[in-house]
Write a protein that holds these residues in place. Structure first.
Motif, mmCIF file in Angstrom:
data_model
loop_
_atom_site.group_PDB
_atom_site.id
_atom_site.type_symbol
_atom_site.label_atom_id
_atom_site.label_comp_id
_atom_site.label_asym_id
_atom_site.label_seq_id
_atom_site.Cartn_x
_atom_site.Cartn_y
_atom_site.Cartn_z
ATOM 1 N N ASP A 201 0.858 -1.195 0.000
ATOM 2 C CA ASP A 201 0.000 0.000 0.000
ATOM 3 C C ASP A 201 0.886 1.234 0.000
ATOM 4 O OD1 ASP A 201 -2.153 -1.640 0.258
ATOM 5 O OD2 ASP A 201 -2.318 -1.397 2.436
ATOM 6 N N LYS A 202 0.361 2.332 -0.531
ATOM 7 C CA LYS A 202 1.174 3.539 -0.694
ATOM 8 C C LYS A 202 1.824 4.009 0.607
ATOM 9 C CE LYS A 202 1.668 4.262 -4.894
ATOM 10 N NZ LYS A 202 3.041 4.189 -5.417
ATOM 11 N N SER A 203 1.079 3.986 1.723
ATOM 12 C CA SER A 203 1.654 4.504 2.971
ATOM 13 C C SER A 203 2.742 3.569 3.486
ATOM 14 C CB SER A 203 0.564 4.693 4.022
ATOM 15 O OG SER A 203 0.007 3.442 4.356
ATOM 16 N N VAL A 204 2.514 2.257 3.343
ATOM 17 C CA VAL A 204 3.514 1.275 3.769
ATOM 18 C C VAL A 204 4.727 1.370 2.848
ATOM 19 C CG1 VAL A 204 3.954 -1.183 4.135
ATOM 20 C CG2 VAL A 204 1.691 -0.236 4.635
ATOM 21 N N GLU A 205 4.468 1.564 1.560
ATOM 22 C CA GLU A 205 5.552 1.686 0.588
ATOM 23 C C GLU A 205 6.489 2.828 0.976
ATOM 24 O OE1 GLU A 205 4.689 3.510 -3.337
ATOM 25 O OE2 GLU A 205 5.520 1.659 -4.164
ATOM 26 N N ALA A 206 5.910 3.964 1.362
ATOM 27 C CA ALA A 206 6.736 5.122 1.729
ATOM 28 C C ALA A 206 7.600 4.796 2.942
ATOM 29 C CB ALA A 206 5.838 6.323 2.015
ATOM 30 N N GLN A 207 7.017 4.076 3.919
ATOM 31 C CA GLN A 207 7.802 3.724 5.110
ATOM 32 C C GLN A 207 8.955 2.789 4.752
ATOM 33 O OE1 GLN A 207 4.884 1.948 7.660
ATOM 34 N NE2 GLN A 207 3.699 3.839 7.836
#
Ligand SMILES: Nc1ncnc2c1ncn2[C@@H]1O[C@H](COP(=O)(O)OP(=O)(O)O)[C@@H](O)[C@H]1O
Ligand SMILES: [Mg+2]
Length: 340
Positions: A201-207
């Motif tokens: 997911d985008k937010s997990v990807e950023a982390q």
């Protein structure tokens, strides 16, 4: 000193200016079905690819699906045998009698794949998965468990909570953190990330991207970051290599590739992307249709069948790489003529 640091990284042999990896004319053709008469058909997945990776950099690799990114990655780790071409790791020829053995290569180079679940043995606890490689390399079970705990902490997972768990008890993002930890267990110098954050997911990807940046700094790593996501590559890469149908179309510093893309393929690829910055949007027409089949690639320049600028010469001969300065190199007849 942490447990991981007791596992010494392999020494830097040639100094900071010697490329960590040099790839010359790498070629892999896969046999395919058909062709009862005449020559056996092959898919030219990787077809004479040359590039270098500098110590400490992140080289992004982009291109449409099927252009040979994953095959290149597997060749670099020698998970598959090249038909021809050579690899040099920190000055040592790979897989030759006097050079670097494949066993040593596979300690120095590690890979993280897209599918976080398939990469982990479902029957092993996270602790056992992480301790496995160090134990194979002669580290005692006790020390290997200490390394496993250290690794988990580094990727942001609490060891007391995660060491005893099984892969199915983790989220996709947590599993990918474990895969990254496992890739670091032997203190590699180069990590190849093949669509490693693409399924998150985008937010997990950023982390996870931020984690990768931090780990690179802490452990002096070099990355090859393969992704079809141009925004992610823009964020993480220092240099970018653009592949098209088994060939290098263009390579250069990230600012040059994103700011002044020179190959019509790169321009078309970027025009399909929604840029945050209106000035960075290119005016090229987006790509039409799928790439041609690598079994019968077009003669001359492989992009010519989709290129708005193609002329007769593009069908006749393959463009030679043209140096645009500052490490920006493009394989296109338009530039050949301009720089002749
Ligand atoms: N084991 C294989 N056998 C036959 N063809 C293959 C094999 N692996 C990859 N290919 C073909 O090689 C080309 C490049 O694939 P791949 O390296 O996976 O591209 P990418 O990672 O850029 O999507 C594709 O046409 C693919 O179908
Ligand atoms: Mg791939």
């Amino acid at each position: 000193m942490t447990a991981l640091h007791r596992l010494d990284p392999v020494a830097d042999v040639g100094g900071p200016h010697q490329p960590l990896l040099e790839v010359r004319d790498l070629t892999k053709h896969f046999p395919v079905r058909g062709g009862l008469i005449g020559p056996k058909p092959v898919a030219r997945a990787v077809d004479g690819v040359s590039f270098a990776v500098a110590k400490g950099e992140t080289l992004g690799v982009v291109g449409e699906s099927g252009c040979g990114k994953s095959t290149t990655a597997r060749l670099l780790m020698r998970l598959i045998e090249p038909d021809s071409g050579s690899l040099t790791f920190d000055g040592e020829a790979v897989g030759t009698r006097l050079g670097l053995s494949l066993r040593d290569l596979r300690r120095r180079v590690q890979m993280v794949f897209q599918d976080s679940y398939a990469s982990l043995n479902p029957r092993l606890t996270i602790a056992d998965s992480l301790a496995f490689a160090p134990m194979v390399h002669g580290v005692s079970r006790r020390d290997a468990m200490e390394v496993a705990g250290d690794l988990l902490g580094r990727v942001g997972l609490d060891p007391t909570s995660f060491l005893g768990r099984y892969p199915h008890e983790l989220s996709g993002g947590q599993r990918q953190r474990v895969n990254i930890a496992r890739a670091l267990a032997l203190r590699p110098r180069l990590v190849i990330l093949d669509e490693a954050v693409s399924a998150l997911d985008k937010s997990v990807e950023a982390q996870v991207l931020n984690l990768l940046v931090e780990l690179k700094r802490q452990l002096d790593l070099t990355y090859i970051f393969i992704s079809h996501d141009l925004n992610v590559v823009h964020y993480i890469a220092d240099r970018v290599l653009v592949m098209y149908l088994g060939k290098v179309a263009e390579v250069g510093p990230v600012e040059a590739i994103y700011g002044r893309p020179a190959h019509p393929y790169t321009r078309a690829l970027f025009s399909a992307r929604l840029s945050m910055d209106p000035d960075a949007r290119t005016s090229a027409a987006p790509l039409q249709g799928d790439p041609p089949n690598p079994i019968n690639p077009p003669s001359g320049c492989r992009f010519r069948t989709r290129c708005p600028h193609a002329t007769a010469v593009c069908a006749e001969r393959e463009p030679a790489p043209v140096d645009l300065g500052g490490g920006h190199v493009v394989a296109c007849h338009l530039h050949e003529a301009a720089h002749a």
